[in-house]
Design an enzyme around this catalytic site. Structure first.
Site, mmCIF file in Angstrom:
data_model
loop_
_atom_site.group_PDB
_atom_site.id
_atom_site.type_symbol
_atom_site.label_atom_id
_atom_site.label_comp_id
_atom_site.label_asym_id
_atom_site.label_seq_id
_atom_site.Cartn_x
_atom_site.Cartn_y
_atom_site.Cartn_z
ATOM 1 N N ARG A 34 0.850 -1.187 0.000
ATOM 2 C CA ARG A 34 0.000 0.000 0.000
ATOM 3 C C ARG A 34 0.881 1.230 0.000
ATOM 4 O O ARG A 34 1.801 1.340 0.814
ATOM 5 C CB ARG A 34 -0.860 -0.050 1.267
ATOM 6 N N THR A 94 -0.972 7.773 -0.923
ATOM 7 C CA THR A 94 -2.222 7.756 -1.703
ATOM 8 C C THR A 94 -3.178 6.649 -1.250
ATOM 9 O O THR A 94 -4.350 6.663 -1.609
ATOM 10 C CB THR A 94 -1.916 7.516 -3.189
ATOM 11 N N ASP A 111 0.555 -2.443 12.119
ATOM 12 C CA ASP A 111 0.974 -2.908 10.802
ATOM 13 C C ASP A 111 1.263 -4.409 10.888
ATOM 14 O O ASP A 111 2.233 -4.829 11.521
ATOM 15 C CB ASP A 111 2.224 -2.136 10.350
ATOM 16 N N ASP A 117 4.751 -5.583 9.709
ATOM 17 C CA ASP A 117 5.821 -5.211 10.646
ATOM 18 C C ASP A 117 5.776 -6.089 11.897
ATOM 19 O O ASP A 117 6.814 -6.485 12.431
ATOM 20 C CB ASP A 117 5.698 -3.742 11.062
HETATM 21 O O1 LIG Z 1 -6.951 -2.436 2.558
HETATM 22 P P1 LIG Z 1 -5.723 -1.625 2.296
HETATM 23 O O2 LIG Z 1 -5.869 -0.180 2.684
HETATM 24 O O3 LIG Z 1 -5.244 -1.780 0.882
HETATM 25 O O4 LIG Z 1 -4.590 -2.145 3.264
HETATM 26 C C1 LIG Z 1 -4.371 -3.474 3.554
HETATM 27 C C2 LIG Z 1 -3.006 -3.898 3.102
HETATM 28 O O5 LIG Z 1 -1.999 -3.229 3.872
HETATM 29 C C3 LIG Z 1 -1.126 -4.195 4.431
HETATM 30 O O6 LIG Z 1 -0.053 -4.470 3.584
HETATM 31 P P2 LIG Z 1 1.209 -3.476 3.468
HETATM 32 O O7 LIG Z 1 1.014 -2.500 2.374
HETATM 33 O O8 LIG Z 1 1.509 -2.900 4.820
HETATM 34 O O9 LIG Z 1 2.355 -4.448 3.008
HETATM 35 P P3 LIG Z 1 3.152 -5.538 3.874
HETATM 36 O O10 LIG Z 1 2.248 -6.724 3.986
HETATM 37 O O11 LIG Z 1 4.365 -5.779 3.074
HETATM 38 O O12 LIG Z 1 3.459 -4.937 5.222
HETATM 39 C C4 LIG Z 1 -1.998 -5.398 4.610
HETATM 40 O O13 LIG Z 1 -1.278 -6.596 4.764
HETATM 41 C C5 LIG Z 1 -2.840 -5.393 3.360
HETATM 42 O O14 LIG Z 1 -2.225 -6.031 2.266
HETATM 43 O O1 LIG Z 2 -4.335 -1.214 10.122
HETATM 44 C C1 LIG Z 2 -3.707 -1.570 9.104
HETATM 45 C C2 LIG Z 2 -4.000 -1.081 7.816
HETATM 46 C C3 LIG Z 2 -3.280 -1.520 6.760
HETATM 47 N N1 LIG Z 2 -2.291 -2.413 6.954
HETATM 48 C C4 LIG Z 2 -1.984 -2.900 8.185
HETATM 49 O O2 LIG Z 2 -1.069 -3.724 8.320
HETATM 50 N N2 LIG Z 2 -2.702 -2.449 9.230
HETATM 51 MG MG LIG Z 3 2.626 -3.566 6.205
#
Ligand SMILES: O=P(O)(O)OC[C@H]1O[C@H](OP(=O)(O)OP(=O)(O)O)[C@H](O)[C@@H]1O
Ligand SMILES: O=c1cc[nH]c(=O)[nH]1
Ligand SMILES: [Mg+2]
Length: 212
Positions: free
Chosen positions: A103, A107, A202, A205
């Site tokens: 994400r 944006t 997150d 993380d």
């Molecule tokens: O519904 P949205 O607003 O699109 O957000 C959800 C997304 O955000 C997080 O991923 P992230 O972008 O943090 O990537 P990661 O899994 O590598 O931490 C989560 O694991 C989803 O994939």
């Molecule tokens: O709360 C949130 C939203 C997006 N992605 C995450 O990992 N946590």
């Molecule tokens: Mg993430």
């Protein structure tokens, strides 16, 4: 769009420990693994089966096997990878495709950096794994990749969903195919950074550590 919120005290208990900011990565990973197995039990309630005749040591009887073609499981990297082992335990014969999506934190749009899905998913049942459904942008893109390739039935397994994301997902793909969500909870809302409140932070993380 089908939305199923798994209502079970064991799920609620594990989710509470997962949300707690004091829970460290090793325990967090273990709980994600356990939770996905419980959620997968619900998500696979309509998995396709076929009748088979077998002989027990005592008599001939009719049972069921999973029908061909095999279901496909798609974890969304990074955080969804933490759900793969728990899902595979329940559906060991499923094929696995991968989506790497991140994400954009300005944006809030989803950026796809890896796509290893079979080209032809005609008639396939798909299970998408991603712990967080926040704005819904990531899941919309993932579901679209699958429906474009011919998938007929897409169920996403999430740990937490935001009401805003569920609504956006419904508007975007709710009428395009048979799409469902199975989640451990629908939380209150998104905050200004589009994090789920109360959420768990997150997920990537907390599973794997902070990356820039
Ligand atoms: O519904 P949205 O607003 O699109 O957000 C959800 C997304 O955000 C997080 O991923 P992230 O972008 O943090 O990537 P990661 O899994 O590598 O931490 C989560 O694991 C989803 O994939
Ligand atoms: O709360 C949130 C939203 C997006 N992605 C995450 O990992 N946590
Ligand atoms: Mg993430």
């Amino acid at each position: 769009m089908r939305v199923h919120v798994a209502d079970h005290p064991l799920i609620a208990h594990k989710l509470t420990v997962l949300r707690d900011q004091r829970t460290e990565s090793p325990t967090f990973r273990l709980l994600v693994d356990e939770l996905v197995t419980l959620l997968a039990y619900e998500a696979t309630r309509d998995v396709r089966v076929t009748e088979v005749e077998i002989d027990t040591p005592v008599a001939r009887t009719t049972g069921i096997h999973l029908a061909a073609p095999r279901p496909i499981v798609v974890p969304i990297l990074r955080a969804g990878l933490g759900m793969l082992a728990g899902m595979s335990r329940l559906l060991p014969t499923a094929e696995v495709g991968f989506l790497g999506m991140q994400r954009d934190e300005q944006t809030f749009e989803a950026i796809t950096y890896a796509n290893r899905l079979p080209d032809d998913l005609s008639g396939r049942q798909c299970f998408v794994l991603d712990p967080m459904l926040a704005t819904g942008h990531t899941l919309i893109a993932a579901v679209e990749y699958l429906l474009e390739r011919g998938a007929v039935d897409v169920t996403a397994i999430c740990l937490l969903a935001a009401p805003e994301g569920l609504q956006t997902l419904e508007q975007a793909v709710g009428e395009r195919g048979d799409v469902g969500i199975v989640t451990a909870a629908v939380d209150e809302r998104l905050n200004n950074q589009r994090f789920i409140v109360p959420g768990l932070g997150d997920a990537g993380d907390r599973l794997y550590g902070v990356v820039d």
